[in-house]
Design a protein around this motif. Sequence first.
Motif, mmCIF file in Angstrom:
data_model
loop_
_atom_site.group_PDB
_atom_site.id
_atom_site.type_symbol
_atom_site.label_atom_id
_atom_site.label_comp_id
_atom_site.label_asym_id
_atom_site.label_seq_id
_atom_site.Cartn_x
_atom_site.Cartn_y
_atom_site.Cartn_z
ATOM 1 N N ALA A 40 44.372 35.096 29.728
ATOM 2 C CA ALA A 40 45.240 35.547 30.817
ATOM 3 C C ALA A 40 44.522 35.377 32.155
ATOM 4 N N THR A 41 45.298 35.279 33.215
ATOM 5 C CA THR A 41 44.741 35.238 34.567
ATOM 6 C C THR A 41 45.140 36.519 35.282
ATOM 7 N N ALA A 42 44.431 36.829 36.341
ATOM 8 C CA ALA A 42 44.701 38.070 37.089
ATOM 9 C C ALA A 42 46.135 38.056 37.625
ATOM 10 N N PRO A 43 46.859 39.162 37.470
ATOM 11 C CA PRO A 43 48.253 39.208 37.932
ATOM 12 C C PRO A 43 48.345 39.224 39.457
ATOM 13 N N GLU A 44 49.546 38.938 39.953
ATOM 14 C CA GLU A 44 49.797 38.983 41.399
ATOM 15 C C GLU A 44 49.473 40.374 41.930
ATOM 16 N N GLY A 45 48.835 40.446 43.054
ATOM 17 C CA GLY A 45 48.516 41.724 43.684
ATOM 18 C C GLY A 45 47.339 42.450 43.072
ATOM 19 N N PHE A 46 46.628 41.809 42.138
ATOM 20 C CA PHE A 46 45.495 42.471 41.492
ATOM 21 C C PHE A 46 44.409 42.812 42.510
ATOM 22 N N ALA A 47 44.157 41.897 43.434
ATOM 23 C CA ALA A 47 43.095 42.104 44.423
ATOM 24 C C ALA A 47 43.420 43.253 45.372
ATOM 25 N N ASP A 48 44.714 43.593 45.507
ATOM 26 C CA ASP A 48 45.106 44.667 46.412
ATOM 27 C C ASP A 48 44.948 46.049 45.787
ATOM 28 N N GLY A 49 44.836 46.104 44.463
ATOM 29 C CA GLY A 49 44.750 47.390 43.763
ATOM 30 C C GLY A 49 43.421 48.089 44.002
ATOM 31 N N GLU A 50 43.391 49.370 43.644
ATOM 32 C CA GLU A 50 42.163 50.158 43.798
ATOM 33 C C GLU A 50 41.156 49.753 42.733
ATOM 34 N N LYS A 51 39.947 49.422 43.157
ATOM 35 C CA LYS A 51 38.894 49.006 42.242
ATOM 36 C C LYS A 51 38.158 50.236 41.733
ATOM 37 N N LEU A 52 38.087 50.364 40.412
ATOM 38 C CA LEU A 52 37.329 51.468 39.826
ATOM 39 C C LEU A 52 35.831 51.164 39.856
ATOM 40 N N LEU A 53 35.469 49.949 39.445
ATOM 41 C CA LEU A 53 34.061 49.523 39.418
ATOM 42 C C LEU A 53 33.973 48.022 39.653
ATOM 43 N N THR A 54 32.865 47.593 40.211
ATOM 44 C CA THR A 54 32.553 46.163 40.306
ATOM 45 C C THR A 54 31.121 45.961 39.831
ATOM 46 N N LEU A 55 30.847 44.757 39.384
ATOM 47 C CA LEU A 55 29.528 44.443 38.842
ATOM 48 C C LEU A 55 29.254 42.964 39.056
ATOM 49 N N THR A 56 28.036 42.621 39.407
ATOM 50 C CA THR A 56 27.595 41.219 39.415
ATOM 51 C C THR A 56 26.431 41.111 38.452
ATOM 52 N N GLY A 57 26.386 39.998 37.742
ATOM 53 C CA GLY A 57 25.318 39.804 36.772
ATOM 54 C C GLY A 57 25.510 38.526 36.004
ATOM 55 N N ARG A 58 25.290 38.612 34.685
ATOM 56 C CA ARG A 58 25.417 37.446 33.813
ATOM 57 C C ARG A 58 26.410 37.727 32.692
ATOM 58 N N TYR A 59 27.203 36.699 32.411
ATOM 59 C CA TYR A 59 28.060 36.715 31.228
ATOM 60 C C TYR A 59 27.275 35.986 30.152
ATOM 61 N N HIS A 60 27.037 36.651 29.010
ATOM 62 C CA HIS A 60 26.225 36.023 27.961
ATOM 63 C C HIS A 60 27.065 35.245 26.977
ATOM 64 N N ALA A 61 28.085 35.844 26.416
ATOM 65 C CA ALA A 61 28.927 35.146 25.451
ATOM 66 C C ALA A 61 29.968 36.106 24.917
ATOM 67 N N SER A 62 30.842 35.565 24.094
ATOM 68 C CA SER A 62 31.806 36.381 23.365
ATOM 69 C C SER A 62 31.685 36.040 21.883
ATOM 70 N N THR A 63 31.836 37.055 21.052
ATOM 71 C CA THR A 63 31.764 36.874 19.607
ATOM 72 C C THR A 63 32.929 37.611 18.962
ATOM 73 N N THR A 64 33.143 37.347 17.689
ATOM 74 C CA THR A 64 34.098 38.137 16.927
ATOM 75 C C THR A 64 33.568 39.564 16.875
#
Length: 195
Positions: free
Chosen positions: A64-88
């Motif tokens: 999925a992609t971010a819905p319309e108006g997502f950037a305008d909503g109230e942000k609970l948390l933000t984080l910058t870092g590294r994405y390692h991977a996804s697994t089952t």
Amino acid sequence: MTTLNPSYQLYRLAAEQKSAEVTDWSARISWVLGLAVFIAFVYWLMRQGWKWRGSLQSDLPGLATAPEGFADGEKLLTLTGRYHASTTAGQWLDRIVAHGLGTRSRVELTLTEQGLDVVRPGAADFFVPAEALREARLDKALAGKVLPEGGLLVITWALGDKLIDSGFRSDHAAEHPAWVDAVNHLTSTTEGTAR
């Protein structure tokens, strides 16, 4: 007894010594080329294995992609870092490579009431709706990457009927517990409204 002059002794020593063997350049070049071909072959096999794993996971629905108006909503948390991977979910070595989920990259996470937005420069961005979030926890290993205890933020979410664990590492590891609390609070709130 006769003595030989010193220059004659040096001449005899030089004549008796064998010169160094000449390097066989054709043999060296052959070995280097053979090693290069072997390394290229191993790399090709690894690439084919990656593609084969992706084709096995082709039944996963698109991200999925971010819905319309997502950037305008109230942000609970933000984080910058590294994405390692996804697994089952629950299988820390079963890496998911479909839809670019196996690509390590930098990441910017944003959590709102609507869900989790994952922005990855150089890789595919995706959005996890709040109703697809299941839980968050601190862990130490995912997809073959092992870190110190609690060094990895793992968020479990649903993609279609498959549960997925995605691993993130913040630039500031002290942020991880706040993310676990916020995601788990959001999932309990979402489950309560779904009932």
